[in-house]
Design an enzyme around this catalytic site. Structure first.
Site, PDB file in Angstrom:
ATOM      1  N   LYS A   1       0.864  -1.193   0.000  1.00  0.00           N
ATOM      2  CA  LYS A   1       0.000   0.000   0.000  1.00  0.00           C
ATOM      3  C   LYS A   1       0.895   1.235   0.000  1.00  0.00           C
ATOM      4  O   LYS A   1       1.740   1.419   0.889  1.00  0.00           O
ATOM      5  CB  LYS A   1      -0.880  -0.041   1.252  1.00  0.00           C
TER       6      LYS A   1
HETATM    7  O1  G3P Z   1      -7.808   2.044   5.345  1.00  0.00           O
HETATM    8  C1  G3P Z   1      -8.123   3.232   4.701  1.00  0.00           C
HETATM    9  C2  G3P Z   1      -9.489   3.787   5.013  1.00  0.00           C
HETATM   10  O2  G3P Z   1     -10.447   2.790   4.854  1.00  0.00           O
HETATM   11  C3  G3P Z   1      -9.591   4.558   6.277  1.00  0.00           C
HETATM   12  O3  G3P Z   1     -10.901   4.762   6.680  1.00  0.00           O
HETATM   13  O4  G3P Z   1     -12.486   5.302   8.475  1.00  0.00           O
HETATM   14  O5  G3P Z   1     -10.112   6.055   8.707  1.00  0.00           O
HETATM   15  O6  G3P Z   1     -11.622   7.131   7.050  1.00  0.00           O
HETATM   16  P1  G3P Z   1     -11.303   5.874   7.785  1.00  0.00           P
END
Ligand code: G3P
Length: 219
Positions: free
Chosen positions: A87
Site C-alpha cells: 500500500k
Molecule cells: O484504510 C483506509 C481507510 O479505509 C480509512 O478509513 O475510516 O479512517 O476514514 P477511515
C-alpha cells in the site's frame, strides 16, 4: 464485488473470514497503532498472522515517503508472503514506486485517493488497486460516491485494469451504493459488513415462522 475488512484486529478478521465472504484485508498505520502493534518486528509478525487467516489480498502500508525508501520497504513487505499487496500513498514518489513495483509484478494499492485525477495517475502507473476514501470526503461535505462513479467512468473509458477499492466506508449503505456504482472492491469495518445482514422484516418474519411452527407442533 470483493469484500475486504478494514482492520488490523485479528479477532474481527477471523470473524469476517468465518462468515465465508472475506476476500482480503486492508490495514494502515493508524489501524496498526489502534491494535497496539508497534516496532518493525511486531508489525511484520502481525502481517504474517493476518496472512495466515485469509486466502489473499493483505494490504500492508509503507511508512516511507521517498522513492528509494518506498521501494526498499515495499519489496521487504512483498517478500513476506505472496498475499501481500504493498500500500503506497498518492504522492509523487509513490506514483514512481507504483510504476516500479508494477514492472516487477508486485501488487500495489494506491491509498489516500481523493480525486479522479489521482486515481487516473495511479492507474497509469499500473496500480493493482486505487483506494478512494469516500467516508472522509462525505465528512467534509464532498460527494464520496460521486468520486467512485467518476473513477469507474474513466477506468471503463480506457480499459484500465486497476481495480477500484472503495475505502473509508462508514456503513452498509455505502457498501450497497458502491456495488451499484461498480466498485470492484469495498473495504469496510466489521460493523458495516455485519450491517448488511439486518432488516426488521427479516427478524419479525422469522419470529412468526418459528412461532407458527411451534403452534402447529403443539408446543
Ligand atoms: O484504510 C483506509 C481507510 O479505509 C480509512 O478509513 O475510516 O479512517 O476514514 P477511515
Amino acid at each position: 464485488m470483493k469484500f475486504f475488512i478494514d482492520t488490523a484486529n485479528l479477532d474481527q478478521i477471523r470473524e469476517a473470514h468465518d462468515l465465508g465472504i472475506l476476500d482480503g484485508v486492508t490495514t494502515n498505520p493508524s489501524l496498526m497503532a489502534k491494535e497496539g502493534i508497534t516496532g518493525q518486528e511486531n508489525v511484520i509478525n502481525h502481517y504474517k498472522a493476518i496472512c495466515d487467516i485469509v486466502e489473499d489480498n493483505v494490504s500492508a502500508e509503507v511508512i516511507a515517503t521517498t522513492f528509494d525508501e518506498i521501494v526498499k520497504e515495499g519489496e521487504a513487505l512483498a517478500a513476506l508472503n505472496p498475499k501481500i499487496v504493498v500500500k503506497v500513498p498518492m504522492i509523487k514518489d509513490g506514483v514512481k514506486a507504483i510504476k516500479y513495483f508494477s514492472s516487477k509484478g508486485i501488487k500495489t494499492n494506491c491509498t489516500l485517493i481523493f480525486s479522479a485525477g489521482q486515481a487516473l495517475l495511479a492507474a497509469k502507473a499500473g496500480a493493482t488497486y486505487v483506494s478512494p476514501f469516500l467516508g472522509r470526503l462525505d465528512d467534509i461535505s464532498s460527494d464520496g460516491l460521486a468520486l467512485i462513479e467518476d473513477i469507474r467512468t474513466i477506468f471503463d473509458n480506457y480499459g484500465y485494469e486497476t481495480q477500484i477499492l472503495a475505502a473509508s466506508i462508514r456503513g452498509p449503505l455505502h457498501i450497497v451504493n458502491c456495488a451499484k456504482l461498480g466498485a470492484d472492491v469495498i473495504t469496510a469495518p466489521l460493523a458495516a459488513i455485519a450491517g448488511l445482514l439486518k432488516h426488521p422484516l427479516t427478524d419479525s418474519g422469522l419470529a412468526t415462522f418459528l412461532a407458527d411452527h411451534a403452534k402447529a407442533a403443539g408446543k
